[in-house]
Write an enzyme that holds these catalytic residues in place. Structure first.
Site, PDB file in Angstrom:
ATOM      1  N   HIS A 157     -11.050 -14.544 -38.070  1.00  0.00           N
ATOM      2  CA  HIS A 157     -10.315 -13.971 -39.208  1.00  0.00           C
ATOM      3  C   HIS A 157     -10.337 -12.437 -39.174  1.00  0.00           C
ATOM      4  CE1 HIS A 157     -10.345 -18.030 -40.975  1.00  0.00           C
ATOM      5  NE2 HIS A 157     -11.620 -18.062 -40.615  1.00  0.00           N
ATOM      6  N   SER A 278       1.899  12.742 -29.639  1.00  0.00           N
ATOM      7  CA  SER A 278       2.802  12.821 -30.787  1.00  0.00           C
ATOM      8  C   SER A 278       3.579  14.123 -30.733  1.00  0.00           C
ATOM      9  CB  SER A 278       1.993  12.752 -32.086  1.00  0.00           C
ATOM     10  OG  SER A 278       2.777  13.153 -33.194  1.00  0.00           O
ATOM     11  N   LYS A 284      -3.144  13.253 -31.474  1.00  0.00           N
ATOM     12  CA  LYS A 284      -2.878  11.833 -31.269  1.00  0.00           C
ATOM     13  C   LYS A 284      -2.910  11.439 -29.793  1.00  0.00           C
ATOM     14  CE  LYS A 284      -1.758   9.106 -33.825  1.00  0.00           C
ATOM     15  NZ  LYS A 284      -0.407   8.842 -34.333  1.00  0.00           N
ATOM     16  N   GLU A 291       1.458  -1.205 -26.955  1.00  0.00           N
ATOM     17  CA  GLU A 291       2.418  -1.507 -28.018  1.00  0.00           C
ATOM     18  C   GLU A 291       3.722  -2.048 -27.442  1.00  0.00           C
ATOM     19  OE1 GLU A 291       2.756   2.046 -30.307  1.00  0.00           O
ATOM     20  OE2 GLU A 291       0.681   1.955 -31.029  1.00  0.00           O
TER      21      GLU A 291
END
Length: 469
Positions: A157, A278, A284, A291
């Site tokens: 979970h 970024s 970043k 992704e």
């Protein structure tokens, strides 16, 4: 002008819109290699059976070799007016060898021709995907062996559950990929029957030798029913199904990489090779390769669903709807190939933060199950009672703001008087993982053994492959 390949039935050419919706050459030109392989086998068979004169067959074979050389060199001009790869190749063949080219299409149809081309392409692609999956398994197993004892939290979970090792976690994906490879191998075995010679739908009256054609193209046998040969695409559906399951596995791993690389987790780091920055936030480091792998899984799943919908209402035999089998299959399997390469690269690139993972492994009272097991094993308490006692001890530790192993023995004995100091021997995260020695468990000794077993198996499989396969 009418399409000269259609013969005399049509007096005029198609409307521009008809040409736009009908033409497939923009995407099926990637079948050129398979189309020419099929034609070479077909003409060899036509010559062997005496259907076509040897001189014409030789001229056709040389012409097809010339066409293939032009395509490979990038010198071939594909024409949308000629619709598809079959007509483009045949038209150019006629330019090269003259009227003899017209004999090539004897005893076959574009229906069995395209089914053969697609089977050849899918089979070739399965072989490539299998090699890529094996390489990813190898990368995972190598990393698992290197970090067989590195403790990290295991989740259910997405909540801390029990400590596991990083190597054990990685080997879970080795197992998944093993099943993925098995599914693709099953699909390859079933598709390895040759449709060539089924003609349009009913077979042919020419005395062809379909067993010869199948053998020349590396198929196990010819397909047994001409209607089935040209009208089904279950080989593509089965391959896409296996690809979709694999894409889901890669997507799940990619999601974990996205989580692990966040500052909040900080379990692993990726280098500049597999991250981007970024445009506005200089600090970043975005895990874009992970992704995109996660995102491209949707394309693979979508291609499977799309082809299922195309096929679900088609009566036998061939319908032009089936032209829609190609773009989705091409895109899905090439997307999967790219994702496999990206994930393999990330696995070899990632560096785990061992201290961060170990610290996180103890958060959330992850050794509570070890305490319950101790109560069962040492005191002889029924597990349900042990579960209840452990729950009370976890609540007490939470109230005091300490980990289970920091809870004083006297406080534990207030809950269960039979608890002894020996209980602290099972409460550390490293002790926890070492104790999980059951077959398939996370104990470092298990992980090392399984990682070595997989590496040996993968090496054996690589050596067993024939040269050039």
């Amino acid at each position: 002008m009418s399409n000269r390949m259609w013969g005399g039935r049509f007096a005029s050419g198609p409307d521009a819109i008809m040409e736009e919706i009908n033409a497939s050459i923009d995407f099926d030109k990637r079948l050129a290699g398979q189309d020419i392989r099929g034609s070479l086998a077909h003409v060899a068979m036509l010559a062997e059976t005496g259907i076509v004169a040897t001189a014409d067959a030789d001229a056709i074979a040389k012409g097809l070799a010339a066409v293939r050389a032009e395509i490979e060199a990038g010198d071939f001009t594909f024409s949308r007016a000629l619709e598809d790869i079959h007509m483009n190749v045949e038209s150019r063949l006629k330019d090269i060898v003259g009227p003899a080219a017209g004999r090539l299409h004897t005893a076959r149809s574009r229906n069995d021709q395209v089914a053969t081309d697609m089977k050849l392409w899918v089979r070739d692609t399965i072989d490539t995907l299998d090699e890529q999956m094996a390489d990813l398994q190898r990368a995972l197993a190598e990393k698992a062996l290197a970090f067989a004892g590195a403790v990290m939290p295991g989740f259910t979970h997405l909540q801390s559950a029990q400590p596991v090792t990083f190597g054990h976690h990685l080997l879970a994906y080795v197992e998944m990929l093993g099943r993925d490879r098995g599914r693709l191998a099953d699909a390859r075995k079933r598709l390895n029957e040759c449709p060539l010679g089924a003609a349009a739908l009913a077979g042919t009256s020419f005395p062809i030798d379909r067993f010869m054609t199948a053998r020349l193209l590396g198929f196990d046998r010819p397909t047994a029913n001409s209607l089935d040969s040209v009208s089904d695409r279950d080989f593509a559906l089965e391959t896409l199904s296996a690809a979709a399951i694999c894409a889901v596995h890669l997507s799940r791993f990619a999601e974990e990489i996205v989580l692990w690389t966040t500052p909040q987790f900080g379990f692993v780091a990726l280098s500049d090779k597999f991250t981007t920055g970024s445009s506005i936030m200089p600090q970043k480091r975005n895990p874009d390769a992970a992704e995109l792998t996660r995102g491209k899984a949707g394309r693979v799943l979508g291609a499977l669903q799309a082809l299922l919908v195309v096929m679900k209402g088609l009566p036998l035999a061939y319908s032009k709807d089936m032209q829609e089998d190609k773009e989705g299959t091409f895109d899905a399997l090439q997307s999967l190939s790219l994702c496999l390469a990206a994930v393999t690269g990330m696995v070899r690139d990632m560096q785990p933060d061992l201290k961060r993972m170990k610290r996180a492994a103890g958060i959330g009272y992850a050794t509570a199950t070890d305490l319950a097991d101790w109560l069962v094993r040492v005191i002889g308490m029924p597990f349900r009672d042990a579960h209840h006692v452990t729950g009370r001890l976890v609540a007490l530790a939470a109230e005091r703001g300490v980990d289970l192993e920091k809870l004083p023995l006297t406080d534990m004995q207030d809950v269960e008087p039979r608890i002894t100091e020996d209980v602290f021997g099972v409460l550390g995260v490293e002790r926890s993982v070492r104790s999980r020695t059951s077959y398939g468990g996370t104990a470092p000794a298990n992980v090392r053994r399984e990682a070595r077993r997989w590496l040996k198996k993968l090496e054996k499989g690589r050596k067993a492959k024939p040269a050039g396969s």
